[in-house]
Scaffold this motif. Structure first.
Motif, PDB file in Angstrom:
ATOM      1  N   ASN A 103      25.432  40.622  40.126  1.00 18.80           N
ATOM      2  CA  ASN A 103      26.479  40.261  39.185  1.00 18.80           C
ATOM      3  C   ASN A 103      26.860  38.796  39.259  1.00 18.80           C
ATOM      4  O   ASN A 103      27.067  38.134  38.269  1.00 18.80           O
ATOM      5  N   ALA A 117      30.823  44.683  42.689  1.00 12.95           N
ATOM      6  CA  ALA A 117      30.925  45.121  41.305  1.00 12.95           C
ATOM      7  C   ALA A 117      32.374  45.148  40.867  1.00 12.95           C
ATOM      8  O   ALA A 117      32.700  44.980  39.716  1.00 12.95           O
ATOM      9  N   ARG A 118      33.267  45.338  41.843  1.00 15.70           N
ATOM     10  CA  ARG A 118      34.655  45.483  41.450  1.00 15.70           C
ATOM     11  C   ARG A 118      35.296  44.133  41.189  1.00 15.70           C
ATOM     12  O   ARG A 118      36.258  44.027  40.459  1.00 15.70           O
ATOM     13  N   ASP A 140      34.716  40.109  40.069  1.00 16.35           N
ATOM     14  CA  ASP A 140      34.702  39.646  38.696  1.00 16.35           C
ATOM     15  C   ASP A 140      33.350  39.827  38.028  1.00 16.35           C
ATOM     16  O   ASP A 140      32.764  38.908  37.508  1.00 16.35           O
ATOM     17  N   ALA A 141      32.848  41.044  38.098  1.00 16.47           N
ATOM     18  CA  ALA A 141      31.582  41.319  37.452  1.00 16.47           C
ATOM     19  C   ALA A 141      31.739  41.222  35.954  1.00 16.47           C
ATOM     20  O   ALA A 141      32.682  41.756  35.404  1.00 16.47           O
ATOM     21  N   VAL A 195      31.064  42.354  32.263  1.00 15.87           N
ATOM     22  CA  VAL A 195      30.730  43.682  31.793  1.00 15.87           C
ATOM     23  C   VAL A 195      29.311  43.719  31.242  1.00 15.87           C
ATOM     24  O   VAL A 195      28.647  44.726  31.270  1.00 15.87           O
ATOM     25  N   GLY A 208      33.973  41.673  26.595  1.00 12.37           N
ATOM     26  CA  GLY A 208      33.965  42.376  27.869  1.00 12.37           C
ATOM     27  C   GLY A 208      35.079  43.399  27.985  1.00 12.37           C
ATOM     28  O   GLY A 208      35.474  43.789  29.074  1.00 12.37           O
ATOM     29  N   LYS A 217      40.168  46.892  32.575  1.00 15.56           N
ATOM     30  CA  LYS A 217      38.980  47.674  32.874  1.00 15.56           C
ATOM     31  C   LYS A 217      39.132  49.164  32.588  1.00 15.56           C
ATOM     32  O   LYS A 217      39.394  49.543  31.465  1.00 15.56           O
ATOM     33  N   LYS A 228      26.131  48.116  39.613  1.00 20.96           N
ATOM     34  CA  LYS A 228      26.181  47.643  38.233  1.00 20.96           C
ATOM     35  C   LYS A 228      27.640  47.526  37.767  1.00 20.96           C
ATOM     36  O   LYS A 228      28.570  47.901  38.480  1.00 20.96           O
ATOM     37  N   ASP A 229      27.811  47.044  36.528  1.00 20.37           N
ATOM     38  CA  ASP A 229      29.167  46.862  36.022  1.00 20.37           C
ATOM     39  C   ASP A 229      29.767  48.184  35.514  1.00 20.37           C
ATOM     40  O   ASP A 229      29.080  49.192  35.422  1.00 20.37           O
ATOM     41  N   HIS A 230      31.043  48.114  35.179  1.00 21.33           N
ATOM     42  CA  HIS A 230      31.776  49.308  34.760  1.00 21.33           C
ATOM     43  C   HIS A 230      31.142  50.026  33.587  1.00 21.33           C
ATOM     44  O   HIS A 230      31.065  51.243  33.558  1.00 21.33           O
ATOM     45  N   THR A 261      40.593  40.861  39.332  1.00 22.56           N
ATOM     46  CA  THR A 261      39.562  40.249  38.494  1.00 22.56           C
ATOM     47  C   THR A 261      39.441  38.781  38.840  1.00 22.56           C
ATOM     48  O   THR A 261      40.359  38.044  38.625  1.00 22.56           O
TER      49      THR A 261
END
Lengths: 391, 292
Positions: free
Chosen positions: A9, A59-60, A62-63, A65, A125, A180, B93-95, B292
């Motif tokens: 990511n 992943a949690r 600042d990945a 989207v 995102g 999210k 992977k992402d959400h 974030t």
């Protein structure tokens, strides 16, 4: 390290700075280079000692989207595309049987729905799981005006994006305060509220039965003219959406998607940008719902259900959310294969599920990604050593 | 309204809360440890209910107790297969990818369930000892409702004990905190994740099994329960088991109030509950803020 396309990511975060055409970049340009050194220093792409490859912690944080967008199209591309598709639509309207023309009306409406949703999911995102609310509201706007006031079609049709924008504005004010998964579920909750109203308030909406035989101008009932109208309306709306995505607003939206904190610290009003994106997506989704009325002349609660909200997301993932028209292609493939498969097989959901799984696991750029030159370049330049990634 | 009807309403609210808690506990546990919002959790629930109906219809009513243990185990086994084949690949992977992967599983499991059990709805009779009602104080209660509440309390207590007193529980809590560090200390996190996912699936299956005699079992149960379960989990705060308990009670009460006050608007109440709670606390009652 960040160039190998390894499924990491953080390394993806660095890439977009290289791709966005500098001349067009507004605040995004300033946003990208700033944090790079820090990111290089903290790059976690090296697997930790003895740790399993899966690591939800990263992943949690600042990945993004989605993977970065490719460079925006030039206006020439867009014009060529528009000319080509107009020619194709005209040819199709004379060559195809009425059954297929009706089907393509549906495809065009869904394509606009998917492209509008991608403004949120791909560009912003923001994974909204409640976009069916606006699609359904668009359809219900025309249907209710017809049912209760015998209102003519055109004023109601023109009102659909306004209704969509207004309701999205109110929902967005509330939902965008969360992030999210909470955001996805909050948008879903609002959509379910609309669904409940449509399903339970019999006097207002005919309840679960829905409203059928909505009055539409006689000309639009003709499959050919109807198709050309829906197609033209959807194409014009997509052109407007495309202008939005390449505007400074669209680029700022992408910058926010890539790194919220960075955008915020640069003085970008993140909430306002996201709210505007949400309102625009709502308006265009509602317009798509209005086009659905031309196709089907009916509105029913399932148009608002959360499973309906999943459809544009499937379409945009299927087609490829990293290109502007990918979601429209996804809508075409989704809807046509749906029509074909349900005639022969009752396990449509099984097929869809397997396809979606295959896409998210093996080809994250969707169908469009298969044809992109960059994919082949990347494939040719892929590292041959062990541990080059698992995609 | 008289006192006894109020008490009966309260019990029915608690029954709803109890069944929701059993499902939501598994969902929130999986989210806490792996950060996966598992939409297929609803499918596991539906499979639990269907398995009970199959077992009871082939072995007779007394097999209910047996099915209460076996159905969740079969579901847990399915969960292990799903985790090993699919979910393992999307942890990093992402959400959106994760959501889509579990949604895809949800669709696949829905059609497989339809193939296997057919489209018509089924009913499971409650065992004789749990049917009928019992008079306690001012009002009489359906025994099965009390059983559901009891089962939920038992699940809550076992989970608390598991997380508080066992090595596995500590490892799960450590994975929630920092999976990286846990792996560095020598724990097989991969195996731990599979275990947690199996436990979550087991709880979903158990929820479906327990609720089987209370409602007609058909395809579509998966879609209706998963939304409610997510609302419970989100109100409580993603990842928090205690939050799931509080969320379940809130949703149960709101739904009962809705049915009491304005029946035609009843389904809207739980969404309103969620919207209100997230306005006050954007990460749920017991949730940590999403960074974030």
């Amino acid at each position: 390290m960040g160039q190998t396309g390894a499924p990491n990511n953080k390394s993806q975060l660095c890439a977009p700075a290289l791709r966005v055409t500098p001349a067009r970049v507004g605040p995004a340009q300033a946003a990208d280079p700033v944090a790079d050194p820090a990111q290089q220093a903290a790059d976690p792409s090296a697997p930790p000692l003895g740790a399993p490859p899966s690591n939800p912690r990263w992943a949690r944080q600042d990945a993004p989207v989605v993977a970065p967008m490719p460079a925006a199209w030039s206006a020439g591309h867009a014009l060529a595309m528009l000319g080509l598709s107009t020619a194709a639509a005209l040819a199709a309207s004379y060559m195809l049987s009425p059954v297929w023309l009706l089907e393509l009306q549906h495809v065009a409406a869904l394509a606009l729905f998917a492209v509008a949703t991608n403004l949120l999911v791909g560009y912003g995102g923001l994974v909204s799981f409640g976009q069916a609310a606006y699609y359904g509201l668009g359809a219900y706007t025309i249907a209710l005006a017809w049912l209760h006031f015998k209102a003519p079609f055109w004023p109601a049709f023109i009102a659909t994006p306004l209704v969509g924008a207004l309701s999205a504005f109110m929902v967005g004010l509330v939902a965008l305060r969360t992030r999210k998964l909470y955001f996805a579920l909050l948008t879903l909750a609002f959509a379910q509220l609309f669904y409940t109203v449509a399903q339970q308030q019999y006097e207002l909406t005919n309840g679960a039965t829905g409203i059928f035989g909505v009055g539409v101008p006689a000309a639009l009932m003709d499959p050919q003219i109807g198709f050309l109208f829906v197609f033209a309306a959807a194409a014009l709306a997509m052109l407007a959406l495309w202008k939005i995505t390449v505007s400074p607003f669209g680029l700022t939206l992408r910058a926010i998607r890539e790194n919220r904190a960075r955008a915020q610290s640069l003085g970008i009003d993140v909430f306002r940008h996201e709210l505007l994106a949400f309102v625009l997506a709502g308006a265009f989704s509602a317009l798509a719902g209005g086009l659905f009325i031309v196709h089907d002349q009916s509105a029913y609660p399932e148009l608002l259900d959360w499973t309906k909200s999943g459809e544009p997301i499937f379409m945009l993932v299927l087609g490829g959310m990293n290109s502007f028209l990918g979601p429209a292609l996804g809508a075409l493939v989704y809807q046509i294969s749906h029509e074909v498969i349900v005639q022969h097989l009752r396990d449509w959901q099984l097929v869809l599920g397997l396809v979606v799984l295959a896409i998210v696991l093996f080809m994250p750029d969707g169908i469009v990604g298969l044809f992109s030159a960059e994919r082949w370049r990347r494939w040719l330049a892929r590292p041959r050593s062990v541990g080059g990634g698992e995609t | 309204m008289s006192v006894d009807s109020l008490v009966v309403e309260l019990l029915s609210a608690m029954t709803t809360a109890g069944s929701l808690f059993i499902i939501a506990a598994g969902l929130t546990l999986v989210f806490g440890a792996m950060r996966i919002a598992n939409i297929a959790h609803g499918s596991f629930y539906m499979y639990g209910a269907f398995l009970v109906s199959s077992i009871v219809s082939s072995f007779g009513g007394t097999a209910f107790w047996f099915s209460l243990a076996v159905a969740p185990m079969i579901v847990a086994a399915i969960g292990i297969v799903v985790e090993v084949t699919v979910l393992r690949r999307v942890y990093d992977k992402d959400h959106l990818t994760q959501l889509l992967a579990t949604y895809a599983l949800f669709l696949i499991l829905a059609d497989l369930g339809l193939r296997f059990w057919g489209a018509q709805s089924r009913a499971v009779p409650a065992p004789a000892i749990l049917s009928g009602s019992v008079r306690l104080g001012v009002a009489s209660f359906p025994i099965y409702d009390l059983f559901v509440v009891g089962a939920a309390i038992a699940v809550g207590a076992s989970l608390w004990a598991l997380l508080r007193f066992t090595l596995l529980g500590w490892r799960i809590l450590a994975a929630v905190e920092d999976a990286e560090m846990l792996a560095a200390k020598g724990t097989n996190v991969r195996l731990l994740y599979t275990t947690v996912f199996a436990l979550g699936a087991f709880l979903a299956g158990f929820g479906g099994a327990v609720i089987a005699p209370l409602q007609s079992i058909d395809t579509g149960l998966d879609a209706s329960i998963i939304v409610a379960a997510f609302i419970v989990v989100v109100i409580g705060g993603l990842g928090s088991v205690a939050g799931a308990a509080v969320g379940a009670v809130i949703v149960g009460l709101f739904e009962a109030l809705g049915i009491l006050w304005t029946p035609s608007w009843a389904p809207a109440y739980i969404y309103l509950a969620m919207i209100v709670v997230l306005q006050l606390r954007p990460s749920g009652l017991f949730g940590a803020a999403e960074t974030t």
